[in-house]
Design a protein around this motif. Structure first.
Motif, mmCIF file in Angstrom:
data_model
loop_
_atom_site.group_PDB
_atom_site.id
_atom_site.type_symbol
_atom_site.label_atom_id
_atom_site.label_comp_id
_atom_site.label_asym_id
_atom_site.label_seq_id
_atom_site.Cartn_x
_atom_site.Cartn_y
_atom_site.Cartn_z
ATOM 1 N N PRO A 59 -11.998 7.890 -2.304
ATOM 2 C CA PRO A 59 -11.682 9.265 -2.703
ATOM 3 C C PRO A 59 -10.379 9.325 -3.495
ATOM 4 O O PRO A 59 -9.638 8.348 -3.559
ATOM 5 N N GLU A 60 -10.090 10.473 -4.096
ATOM 6 C CA GLU A 60 -8.839 10.682 -4.823
ATOM 7 C C GLU A 60 -7.658 10.578 -3.868
ATOM 8 O O GLU A 60 -7.726 11.086 -2.738
ATOM 9 N N GLY A 61 -6.590 9.932 -4.328
ATOM 10 C CA GLY A 61 -5.397 9.847 -3.483
ATOM 11 C C GLY A 61 -4.371 8.934 -4.120
ATOM 12 O O GLY A 61 -4.579 8.414 -5.221
ATOM 13 N N GLU A 62 -3.265 8.743 -3.426
ATOM 14 C CA GLU A 62 -2.231 7.828 -3.902
ATOM 15 C C GLU A 62 -2.553 6.426 -3.395
ATOM 16 O O GLU A 62 -2.994 6.256 -2.262
ATOM 17 N N TRP A 63 -2.276 5.420 -4.243
ATOM 18 C CA TRP A 63 -2.654 4.047 -3.909
ATOM 19 C C TRP A 63 -1.531 3.258 -3.250
ATOM 20 O O TRP A 63 -0.357 3.414 -3.587
ATOM 21 N N LEU A 64 -1.959 2.412 -2.343
ATOM 22 C CA LEU A 64 -1.035 1.530 -1.629
ATOM 23 C C LEU A 64 -1.668 0.141 -1.582
ATOM 24 O O LEU A 64 -2.767 -0.027 -1.043
ATOM 25 N N PHE A 65 -0.994 -0.839 -2.179
ATOM 26 C CA PHE A 65 -1.502 -2.222 -2.098
ATOM 27 C C PHE A 65 -0.985 -2.862 -0.819
ATOM 28 O O PHE A 65 0.227 -2.914 -0.580
ATOM 29 N N LEU A 66 -1.906 -3.332 0.012
ATOM 30 C CA LEU A 66 -1.526 -3.907 1.306
ATOM 31 C C LEU A 66 -1.253 -5.398 1.209
ATOM 32 O O LEU A 66 -0.324 -5.910 1.838
ATOM 33 N N GLY A 67 -2.096 -6.114 0.432
ATOM 34 C CA GLY A 67 -1.881 -7.549 0.297
ATOM 35 C C GLY A 67 -3.186 -8.312 0.302
ATOM 36 O O GLY A 67 -4.254 -7.764 0.014
ATOM 37 N N ILE A 68 -3.073 -9.604 0.647
ATOM 38 C CA ILE A 68 -4.208 -10.505 0.558
ATOM 39 C C ILE A 68 -4.513 -11.094 1.923
ATOM 40 O O ILE A 68 -3.614 -11.508 2.655
ATOM 41 N N LYS A 69 -5.791 -11.075 2.281
ATOM 42 C CA LYS A 69 -6.246 -11.691 3.518
ATOM 43 C C LYS A 69 -7.494 -12.504 3.192
ATOM 44 O O LYS A 69 -8.439 -11.958 2.633
ATOM 45 N N ASP A 70 -7.463 -13.789 3.533
ATOM 46 C CA ASP A 70 -8.585 -14.693 3.249
ATOM 47 C C ASP A 70 -8.984 -14.649 1.771
ATOM 48 O O ASP A 70 -10.171 -14.645 1.431
ATOM 49 N N GLY A 71 -7.989 -14.580 0.891
ATOM 50 C CA GLY A 71 -8.246 -14.601 -0.546
ATOM 51 C C GLY A 71 -8.721 -13.281 -1.129
ATOM 52 O O GLY A 71 -8.959 -13.184 -2.332
ATOM 53 N N VAL A 72 -8.865 -12.259 -0.295
ATOM 54 C CA VAL A 72 -9.367 -10.955 -0.748
ATOM 55 C C VAL A 72 -8.232 -9.939 -0.776
ATOM 56 O O VAL A 72 -7.437 -9.859 0.170
ATOM 57 N N ARG A 73 -8.161 -9.168 -1.861
ATOM 58 C CA ARG A 73 -7.133 -8.134 -1.976
ATOM 59 C C ARG A 73 -7.547 -6.897 -1.168
ATOM 60 O O ARG A 73 -8.701 -6.476 -1.210
ATOM 61 N N HIS A 74 -6.568 -6.351 -0.478
ATOM 62 C CA HIS A 74 -6.803 -5.164 0.348
ATOM 63 C C HIS A 74 -5.824 -4.064 -0.062
ATOM 64 O O HIS A 74 -4.638 -4.337 -0.291
ATOM 65 N N ALA A 75 -6.328 -2.842 -0.122
ATOM 66 C CA ALA A 75 -5.493 -1.698 -0.493
ATOM 67 C C ALA A 75 -5.850 -0.523 0.406
ATOM 68 O O ALA A 75 -6.838 -0.553 1.141
ATOM 69 N N ALA A 76 -5.011 0.496 0.339
ATOM 70 C CA ALA A 76 -5.312 1.739 1.053
ATOM 71 C C ALA A 76 -5.192 2.875 0.050
ATOM 72 O O ALA A 76 -4.385 2.817 -0.880
#
Ligand SMILES: [Zn+2]
Length: 291
Positions: A59-76
């Motif tokens: 959904p629409e919102g402000e982005w937050l990059f969380l980091g990398i886990k097991d080679g996969v990028r994760h964001a909120a």
């Protein structure tokens, strides 16, 4: 897991925060996993685990990059309120029961999401500020000030006496029989050891000597970092402040064993650093808990 949020399990990869670098790369971002966060609430699958979605589904919102886990990028993606169809649940409730890697990323996301919710304006000039560095900074477009996410240090301490009894207190709002370690916020200008000694003196009138750091627990409800200590009392006579603390007393290991078995004494839940400090001191089986 010793207690909830006790270790980071993802690489924060801060070098990918600038200029939205985290979005670039193979697959055009289709391999990025996204968590929807609204304050302390996170999207779940039936309330049992985190719901990770793709960038396209977010959904629409402000982005937050969380980091990398097991080679996969994760964001909120941070929203005012997580839509009902995404089955939002408070991280405080779900955090202790989800996979450690998910808990690690969710506690990062919630800590920052809660900060953004209450820090939309520049603290220097009052203008509306803007999100930068993939969610980890707010920048004021008028005066140029940079504002960073807030973490409030709080000390939580298990104090023992020369007979190795533990000092536990009951807060005024708690029912009879519910006890925990003492705790309080660190004030500007004092060391952590000073904060431990001051809080114990203020709350129960006990003088504390040696203080030893044990472990810490992020607790972003809204923005605390719980810093756990063991401390040695130099006096015995308790004088409760009758403000924050209604009752405090010394407990031997045998008393803790017996009184928790009979539910006359209720101790903090297993997810808390308070319970862990108690368990470290006790060394044996401790029963009763409050939920
Ligand atoms: Zn400003």
């Amino acid at each position: 897991m010793d207690f909830a949020f006790d270790h980071a399990h993802h690489d924060r990869a801060a070098h990918l925060r600038k200029d939205d670098a985290w979005r670039q790369g193979s697959g055009g971002g289709s391999d990025i996993r996204v968590l929807v966060v609204g304050g302390e609430h996170v999207a779940t699958l039936g309330g049992a685990g985190l719901r990770w979605i793709s960038l396209d589904e977010a959904p629409e919102g402000e982005w937050l990059f969380l980091g990398i886990k097991d080679g996969v990028r994760h964001a909120a993606v941070m929203v005012d309120r997580v839509p009902a169809e995404l089955e939002p649940v408070s991280l405080r409730a779900i955090g202790p029961s989800i996979a450690p890697a998910d808990a690690s990323m969710a506690v990062h996301a919630v800590g920052i999401a809660r900060w953004h919710q209450t820090h939309r304006f520049c603290a220097r000039c009052g203008a509306a500020s803007e999100v930068a560095q993939a969610g980890h900074v707010r920048v004021c477009p008028v005066c140029g000030a940079h504002h960073f996410p807030r973490t409030d240090p709080a000390v939580i301490m298990l104090i023992t006496d020369d007979q190795d009894r533990a000092l536990l207190g009951r807060q005024a709002a708690w029912p009879e029989g519910r006890f925990s370690t003492l705790a309080g916020f660190v004030e500007p200008g004092e060391t952590l050891g000073d904060a431990v000694r001051r809080e114990v003196m203020e709350e129960v009138g006990i003088e504390v000597g040696d203080v030893t750091y044990a472990a810490s627990q992020p607790w972003p409800f809204p923005s605390s970092l719980m810093l756990g200590f063991f401390g040695r009392a130099l006096s015995h006579d308790i004088t409760v402040d009758q403000d924050e603390i209604a009752e405090a007393r010394w407990f031997s290991r045998e008393e803790v064993t017996e009184l928790t078995a009979s539910s006359e004494l209720l101790l903090p839940p297993n997810v808390s650093i308070s319970r862990w400090l108690l368990q470290q001191w006790h060394g044996g089986t401790v029963h009763g808990t409050w939920s």
